[in-house]
Design a protein around this motif. Structure first.
Motif, PDB file in Angstrom:
ATOM      1  N   HIS A 225      -3.204 -10.380  -4.258  1.00 51.66           N
ATOM      2  CA  HIS A 225      -4.407 -10.204  -3.423  1.00 51.66           C
ATOM      3  C   HIS A 225      -5.643  -9.826  -4.247  1.00 51.66           C
ATOM      4  CE1 HIS A 225      -1.899  -9.479   0.522  1.00 51.66           C
ATOM      5  NE2 HIS A 225      -1.945 -10.739   0.154  1.00 51.66           N
TER       6      HIS A 225
ATOM      7  N   THR B  66       5.620  -1.774   2.054  1.00 49.28           N
ATOM      8  CA  THR B  66       4.768  -2.763   2.724  1.00 49.28           C
ATOM      9  C   THR B  66       5.236  -2.956   4.155  1.00 49.28           C
ATOM     10  OG1 THR B  66       3.962  -5.056   2.694  1.00 49.28           O
ATOM     11  CG2 THR B  66       6.063  -4.641   1.601  1.00 49.28           C
ATOM     12  N   SER B  67       4.287  -3.132   5.071  1.00 56.80           N
ATOM     13  CA  SER B  67       4.610  -3.176   6.501  1.00 56.80           C
ATOM     14  C   SER B  67       5.206  -4.513   6.928  1.00 56.80           C
ATOM     15  CB  SER B  67       3.343  -2.913   7.318  1.00 56.80           C
ATOM     16  OG  SER B  67       2.391  -3.927   7.047  1.00 56.80           O
TER      17      SER B  67
ATOM     18  N   ALA C 136       0.807  -1.218   0.000  1.00 53.92           N
ATOM     19  CA  ALA C 136       0.000   0.000   0.000  1.00 53.92           C
ATOM     20  C   ALA C 136       0.846   1.277   0.000  1.00 53.92           C
ATOM     21  CB  ALA C 136      -0.938  -0.015   1.205  1.00 53.92           C
TER      22      ALA C 136
ATOM     23  N   ALA D 259       8.338   6.485  -1.176  1.00 56.93           N
ATOM     24  CA  ALA D 259       8.545   5.663  -2.375  1.00 56.93           C
ATOM     25  C   ALA D 259       8.736   6.537  -3.613  1.00 56.93           C
ATOM     26  CB  ALA D 259       7.354   4.728  -2.565  1.00 56.93           C
TER      27      ALA D 259
ATOM     28  N   PHE E  86      -3.159   0.589   4.929  1.00 57.49           N
ATOM     29  CA  PHE E  86      -4.010  -0.117   5.898  1.00 57.49           C
ATOM     30  C   PHE E  86      -3.605   0.227   7.320  1.00 57.49           C
ATOM     31  CE2 PHE E  86      -3.743  -2.480   2.003  1.00 57.49           C
ATOM     32  CZ  PHE E  86      -5.072  -2.644   1.702  1.00 57.49           C
ATOM     33  N   ARG E  87      -2.371  -0.105   7.661  1.00 62.95           N
ATOM     34  CA  ARG E  87      -1.962   0.019   9.052  1.00 62.95           C
ATOM     35  C   ARG E  87      -1.737   1.455   9.503  1.00 62.95           C
ATOM     36  NH1 ARG E  87      -1.576  -4.171   6.740  1.00 62.95           N
ATOM     37  NH2 ARG E  87      -2.763  -5.815   7.723  1.00 62.95           N
TER      38      ARG E  87
HETATM   39  P1  OAD Z   1       0.271  -1.520   5.189  1.00 61.95           P
HETATM   40  O1  OAD Z   1      -0.690  -0.420   5.358  1.00 61.95           O
HETATM   41  O2  OAD Z   1       0.294  -2.594   6.203  1.00 61.95           O
HETATM   42  O3  OAD Z   1       1.738  -0.929   5.149  1.00 61.95           O
HETATM   43  C1  OAD Z   1       2.074   0.163   4.339  1.00 61.95           C
HETATM   44  C2  OAD Z   1       3.556   0.464   4.533  1.00 61.95           C
HETATM   45  O4  OAD Z   1       3.886   1.507   3.646  1.00 61.95           O
HETATM   46  C3  OAD Z   1       3.913   0.932   5.940  1.00 61.95           C
HETATM   47  O5  OAD Z   1       5.091   0.245   6.388  1.00 61.95           O
HETATM   48  C4  OAD Z   1       4.206   2.433   5.760  1.00 61.95           C
HETATM   49  O6  OAD Z   1       5.244   2.899   6.603  1.00 61.95           O
HETATM   50  C5  OAD Z   1       4.679   2.465   4.320  1.00 61.95           C
HETATM   51  N1  OAD Z   1       4.419   3.755   3.653  1.00 61.95           N
HETATM   52  C6  OAD Z   1       3.424   4.660   3.852  1.00 61.95           C
HETATM   53  N2  OAD Z   1       3.542   5.701   3.028  1.00 61.95           N
HETATM   54  C7  OAD Z   1       4.640   5.456   2.257  1.00 61.95           C
HETATM   55  C8  OAD Z   1       5.288   6.166   1.204  1.00 61.95           C
HETATM   56  N3  OAD Z   1       4.842   7.339   0.746  1.00 61.95           N
HETATM   57  N4  OAD Z   1       6.409   5.607   0.659  1.00 61.95           N
HETATM   58  C9  OAD Z   1       6.877   4.411   1.098  1.00 61.95           C
HETATM   59  N5  OAD Z   1       6.313   3.707   2.081  1.00 61.95           N
HETATM   60  C10 OAD Z   1       5.197   4.210   2.655  1.00 61.95           C
HETATM   61  O7  OAD Z   1       0.044  -2.114   3.733  1.00 61.95           O
HETATM   62  P2  OAD Z   1       0.514  -3.513   3.133  1.00 61.95           P
HETATM   63  O8  OAD Z   1       1.816  -3.918   3.696  1.00 61.95           O
HETATM   64  O9  OAD Z   1       0.373  -3.405   1.661  1.00 61.95           O
HETATM   65  O10 OAD Z   1      -4.436  -7.435   2.339  1.00 61.95           O
HETATM   66  O11 OAD Z   1      -0.625  -4.474   3.663  1.00 61.95           O
HETATM   67  C11 OAD Z   1      -0.588  -5.825   3.296  1.00 61.95           C
HETATM   68  C12 OAD Z   1      -1.977  -6.366   3.160  1.00 61.95           C
HETATM   69  O12 OAD Z   1      -2.720  -6.132   4.338  1.00 61.95           O
HETATM   70  C13 OAD Z   1      -2.810  -5.717   2.095  1.00 61.95           C
HETATM   71  O13 OAD Z   1      -2.581  -6.209   0.801  1.00 61.95           O
HETATM   72  C14 OAD Z   1      -4.194  -6.034   2.531  1.00 61.95           C
HETATM   73  C15 OAD Z   1      -4.036  -5.685   3.983  1.00 61.95           C
HETATM   74  O14 OAD Z   1      -4.933  -6.163   4.839  1.00 61.95           O
HETATM   75  C16 OAD Z   1      -5.618  -7.850   1.892  1.00 61.95           C
HETATM   76  O15 OAD Z   1      -6.521  -7.088   1.599  1.00 61.95           O
HETATM   77  C17 OAD Z   1      -5.735  -9.333   1.779  1.00 61.95           C
END
Ligand code: OAD
Length: 232
Positions: A108, A175-176, A13, A218, A24-25
Motif C-alpha cells: 500500500h 489485519t482485519s 495496522a 501481536a 483503521f477500523r
Molecule cells: P484494520 O484497522 O482494519 O485492522 C487492524 C486489525 O488489527 C484488527 O483486526 C484489530 O483487531 C487488530 N489489532 C489491533 N490491535 C492489535 C494488537 N495489539 N495485536 C494484534 N492485532 C491487533 O487495519 P488493516 O487490516 O491493516 O489501506 O487495514 C487494511 C487497510 O485498510 C490499510 O492498509 C489501509 C486501510 O484503509 C489503505 O490505506 C489503502
C-alpha cells in the motif's frame, strides 16, 4: 512445521498498534478524525489536496517519533534466521518493519516516499509535501503521498501472487481482513495447498479461512510463534 520451506507473512495496522499508531477500523470508521473517503481516495485528494497533504505530513511526522515493538523485532529475527524463503508483505505505510531490521514489501505504499503525479517517479521523502516542493525528476510541483488509495492498484501484486502460489505457510498478522486484495491472500494460499495461520487481537472478518487462529496482542503472539518456528 518441519516441512516449511517457504513462508509468506502479511501484516496490517494491528502489528503497529502497540507502537502507538492507530489502526483503521478500531477507530470507529474514522482515521484520526477523518473519513476514509476524504483522505484515502483519489477523489478526496482532488476535492481538497491541502487537507490530504496536511493529513499525511502529520502521519509522516508522528511515525518518525514511534518505535518498533517486539512483534516487528521478532519478524526481523525470523527473516534473518529462517533458512528457507520468506516474503514479508505489509499493508502498513509506516517504516517500523525496516527500523526493526526487516525488508518488507509495502503493497500500500510508504509514508517515507513521494509519488510524482506527472512523471510517476517515486522519491524517498521524509519532509512535508504541503508546501508543494518540485519533483526531483521533472520539476513539476505535483508530488503526492506515495500511498495506495482506495480504487488504486497496490504495488507488486504479481510478485505477491507468485509467492502465495509457492508458499507452504501463509501467516496473517494484525489485519482485519476487510480490504481486498490483501483479504483474499489466505484463500489464494490455501488454494495452492499452504497451511494458514492468523495472529490477531480478535477473530478477523476472514478468520474462518485459517487452519489455526491465535488471538492476543501481536507483541506477545509474534515473538512466541517466531521462537517456535526457529526452534523446530
Ligand atoms: P484494520 O484497522 O482494519 O485492522 C487492524 C486489525 O488489527 C484488527 O483486526 C484489530 O483487531 C487488530 N489489532 C489491533 N490491535 C492489535 C494488537 N495489539 N495485536 C494484534 N492485532 C491487533 O487495519 P488493516 O487490516 O491493516 O489501506 O487495514 C487494511 C487497510 O485498510 C490499510 O492498509 C489501509 C486501510 O484503509 C489503505 O490505506 C489503502
Amino acid at each position: 512445521m518441519a516441512e516449511i520451506k517457504r513462508i509468506v507473512i502479511l501484516t496490517g495496522a494491528g502489528i503497529s498498534a502497540e507502537s502507538g499508531i492507530d489502526t483503521f477500523r478500531d477507530a470507529g470508521g474514522l482515521w484520526e478524525q477523518h473519513r476514509v473517503e476524504d483522505v484515502a481516495t483519489p477523489e478526496g485528494f482532488a476535492r481538497d489536496p491541502m487537507l490530504v497533504q496536511r493529513f499525511y505530513d502529520l502521519r509522516r511526522a508522528v511515525m518518525q517519533e514511534v518505535e518498533p515493538n517486539p512483534a516487528h523485532h521478532a519478524l526481523a529475527r525470523l527473516e534473518r534466521e529462517f533458512t528457507g524463503e520468506l516474503l514479508l508483505v505489509t499493508q502498513n505505510v509506516d517504516d517500523l518493519h525496516e527500523r526493526a531490521g526487516a525488508n518488507p514489501l509495502h503493497m500500500h505504499g510508504e509514508l517515507l516516499s513521494a509519488l510524482c503525479a506527472i512523471c510517476e517517479t517515486r522519491h524517498p521523502w521524509s519532509g512535508t509535501l504541503i508546501d508543494g516542493p518540485p519533483c526531483p525528476t521533472c520539476q513539476a510541483e505535483a508530488l503526492r503521498p506515495d500511498v495506495v488509495w482506495f480504487g488504486e492498484m497496490p504495488y507488486q501484486m504479481d510478485r505477491i501472487y507468485r509467492a502465495l502460489a509457492n508458499c507452504d505457510l501463509f501467516v496473517s498478522i494484525g489485519t482485519s481482513g476487510a480490504v481486498y486484495p490483501a483479504a483474499g491472500f489466505v484463500q489464494e494460499a490455501k488454494r495452492h495447498g499452504a497451511q494458514t495461520l492468523e495472529l490477531n487481537l480478535e477473530p478477523s472478518e476472514g478468520s474462518h479461512w485459517f487452519d489455526v487462529s491465535r488471538h492476543s496482542k501481536a507483541g506477545e503472539l509474534v515473538p512466541e510463534w517466531v521462537e517456535e518456528m526457529l526452534s523446530e
